[in-house]
Enzyme design. Structure first.
Site, PDB file in Angstrom:
ATOM      1  CG  ASP A 153     -34.242 -39.904  68.071  1.00 54.05           C
ATOM      2  OD1 ASP A 153     -34.990 -38.907  68.071  1.00 54.05           O
ATOM      3  OD2 ASP A 153     -33.840 -40.447  69.121  1.00 54.05           O
ATOM      4  NE  ARG A 183     -39.402 -41.765  83.377  1.00 50.04           N
ATOM      5  CZ  ARG A 183     -39.669 -40.735  82.610  1.00 50.04           C
ATOM      6  NH1 ARG A 183     -38.822 -40.364  81.704  1.00 50.04           N
ATOM      7  NH2 ARG A 183     -40.801 -40.081  82.725  1.00 50.04           N
TER       8      ARG A 183
HETATM    9  C1  LIG Z   1     -39.076 -34.285  71.748  1.00 53.26           C
HETATM   10  S1  LIG Z   1     -38.302 -35.250  70.546  1.00 53.26           S
HETATM   11  C2  LIG Z   1     -38.358 -34.131  69.165  1.00 53.26           C
HETATM   12  C3  LIG Z   1     -39.157 -34.673  68.006  1.00 53.26           C
HETATM   13  C4  LIG Z   1     -39.382 -33.689  66.870  1.00 53.26           C
HETATM   14  N1  LIG Z   1     -38.129 -33.135  66.398  1.00 53.26           N
HETATM   15  C5  LIG Z   1     -40.342 -32.599  67.262  1.00 53.26           C
HETATM   16  O1  LIG Z   1     -39.937 -31.439  67.373  1.00 53.26           O
HETATM   17  O2  LIG Z   1     -41.520 -32.879  67.464  1.00 53.26           O
HETATM   18  C6  LIG Z   1     -36.596 -35.203  71.033  1.00 53.26           C
HETATM   19  C7  LIG Z   1     -35.763 -36.332  70.434  1.00 53.26           C
HETATM   20  O3  LIG Z   1     -34.367 -36.015  70.580  1.00 53.26           O
HETATM   21  C8  LIG Z   1     -33.676 -37.231  70.699  1.00 53.26           C
HETATM   22  N2  LIG Z   1     -32.326 -36.978  71.244  1.00 53.26           N
HETATM   23  C9  LIG Z   1     -31.990 -36.541  72.478  1.00 53.26           C
HETATM   24  N3  LIG Z   1     -30.654 -36.477  72.604  1.00 53.26           N
HETATM   25  C10 LIG Z   1     -30.129 -36.873  71.408  1.00 53.26           C
HETATM   26  C11 LIG Z   1     -28.806 -37.028  70.907  1.00 53.26           C
HETATM   27  N4  LIG Z   1     -27.733 -36.759  71.654  1.00 53.26           N
HETATM   28  N5  LIG Z   1     -28.653 -37.465  69.630  1.00 53.26           N
HETATM   29  C12 LIG Z   1     -29.717 -37.739  68.866  1.00 53.26           C
HETATM   30  N6  LIG Z   1     -30.991 -37.625  69.283  1.00 53.26           N
HETATM   31  C13 LIG Z   1     -31.199 -37.193  70.538  1.00 53.26           C
HETATM   32  C14 LIG Z   1     -34.557 -38.049  71.632  1.00 53.26           C
HETATM   33  O4  LIG Z   1     -34.288 -39.437  71.515  1.00 53.26           O
HETATM   34  C15 LIG Z   1     -35.969 -37.655  71.142  1.00 53.26           C
HETATM   35  O5  LIG Z   1     -36.501 -38.604  70.255  1.00 53.26           O
END
Ligand SMILES: C[S@@+](CC[C@H](N)C(=O)[O-])C[C@H]1O[C@@H](n2cnc3c(N)ncnc32)[C@H](O)[C@@H]1O
Length: 286
Positions: A159, A47
């Site tokens: 996010d 990636r």
């Molecule tokens: C699978 S999505 C979840 C979206 C939504 N909450 C749902 O349940 O459908 C996970 C998100 O967590 C974010 N994420 C991961 N680590 C993070 C961090 N340390 N701080 C903020 N966001 C984070 C990722 O960028 C991603 O957009």
């Protein structure tokens, strides 16, 4: 020729040493809490090829230095976007939204009226492309109906990834993302752009504030506590210790009686001292 991650094999010229992988893995863990196992090594290498090429770097050590030297947080945000999944859609794990509108909102309304308050604060942490946050805003409008304007109801949606926040802010979605949404909601709160895309109406867009925020920040900048926090399908990336610390922090950021939602495949145990188990993946601040 494409490999299993969709990258041209002929382009894949960078290889990573064990030392470089350990450095980048430790950086990701300490900055964003994501625990990359050895299994993810090849995924990371594949990636990152495009980025290294774009930045005209010669190896992963140079890339590591670039990420730690970037004080804007953009490089880290791009890295996280590459290694995590942003998958989401409207009305995902729908029982939570039904509970939000039918149980939580009436309870909250009564409580607020009793104390004479009108500001409702909802935080959608790890909002990805915004579907969850917009739906929460829509459900508050649905719940209050014509009375909505008397309330100061809003959603803070955060996010770490700038890329997903840009999509969220645009409010534009493919039909696929709305598939589960009841028709009366999609008809009332979305405008058709063309046969493949719709956009959230401006009124709802204005209800949601999108911000980049890293959940690993140990000193959250929020002035007031939240009535509800959604942090669903985010902590799946974190190890036990990181998740526990984060859950403790969420608990301190909730008002007493405030609700905390996690993803259905996640668990925080039923014995948290400050969070009472209500139903699968829903907790209430004691
Ligand atoms: C699978 S999505 C979840 C979206 C939504 N909450 C749902 O349940 O459908 C996970 C998100 O967590 C974010 N994420 C991961 N680590 C993070 C961090 N340390 N701080 C903020 N966001 C984070 C990722 O960028 C991603 O957009």
């Amino acid at each position: 020729m494409l490999d299993c991650y969709g990258v041209f094999i002929f382009d894949a010229i960078y290889t990573i040493t064990d030392e470089e992988f350990t450095k980048i893995r430790d950086l990701i863990y300490s900055k964003v809490g994501i625990n990359l196992t050895e299994i993810k090594k090849q995924l990371l290498v594949v990636r990152l090829q495009k980025i290294l090429r774009r930045l005209q770097m010669s190896n992963f050590s140079e890339y590591y230095d670039y990420v730690i030297g970037d004080t804007s947080g953009e490089a880290l945000s791009e890295l996280v976007t590459l290694i995590s999944t942003n998958y989401t859609y409207f009305y995902r794990e729908e029982k939570h939204f039904d509970f939000f509108k039918n149980v939580l909102m009436p309870e909250l309304q009564k409580k607020m009226q009793r104390v004479g308050e009108s500001q409702i604060r909802v935080w959608c942490a790890g909002c990805s492309t915004g579907e969850e946050a917009y739906l929460l805003a829509i459900l508050m409008r649905e719940y209050f109906g014509p009375e909505y304007s008397k309330w100061d109801a809003g959603v803070l949606a955060t996010d770490i990834s700038t890329r997903v926040l840009e999509i969220a802010q645009s409010g534009i979605y493919g039909m696929e993302s709305l598939k589960k949404l009841p028709k009366y909601i999609s008809n009332a709160y979305f405008r058709t752009i063309d046969e493949d895309q719709v956009t959230v109406i401006d009124a709802v867009k204005n209800d949601v504030l999108f911000r980049r925020y890293n959940l690993m920040n140990e000193n959250p900048p929020f002035k007031k506590k939240f009535h509800t926090i959604f942090c669903r399908n985010v902590m799946i990336y974190f190890d036990y210790e990181t998740k526990n610390k984060l859950v403790d922090r969420f608990a301190t950021l909730l008002v007493s009686g405030g609700y905390f939602f996690i993803g259905h495949s996640e668990t925080i145990g039923k014995e948290h001292p400050d969070l009472e188990y209500i139903m699968p993946a829903v907790y209430r601040r004691r």
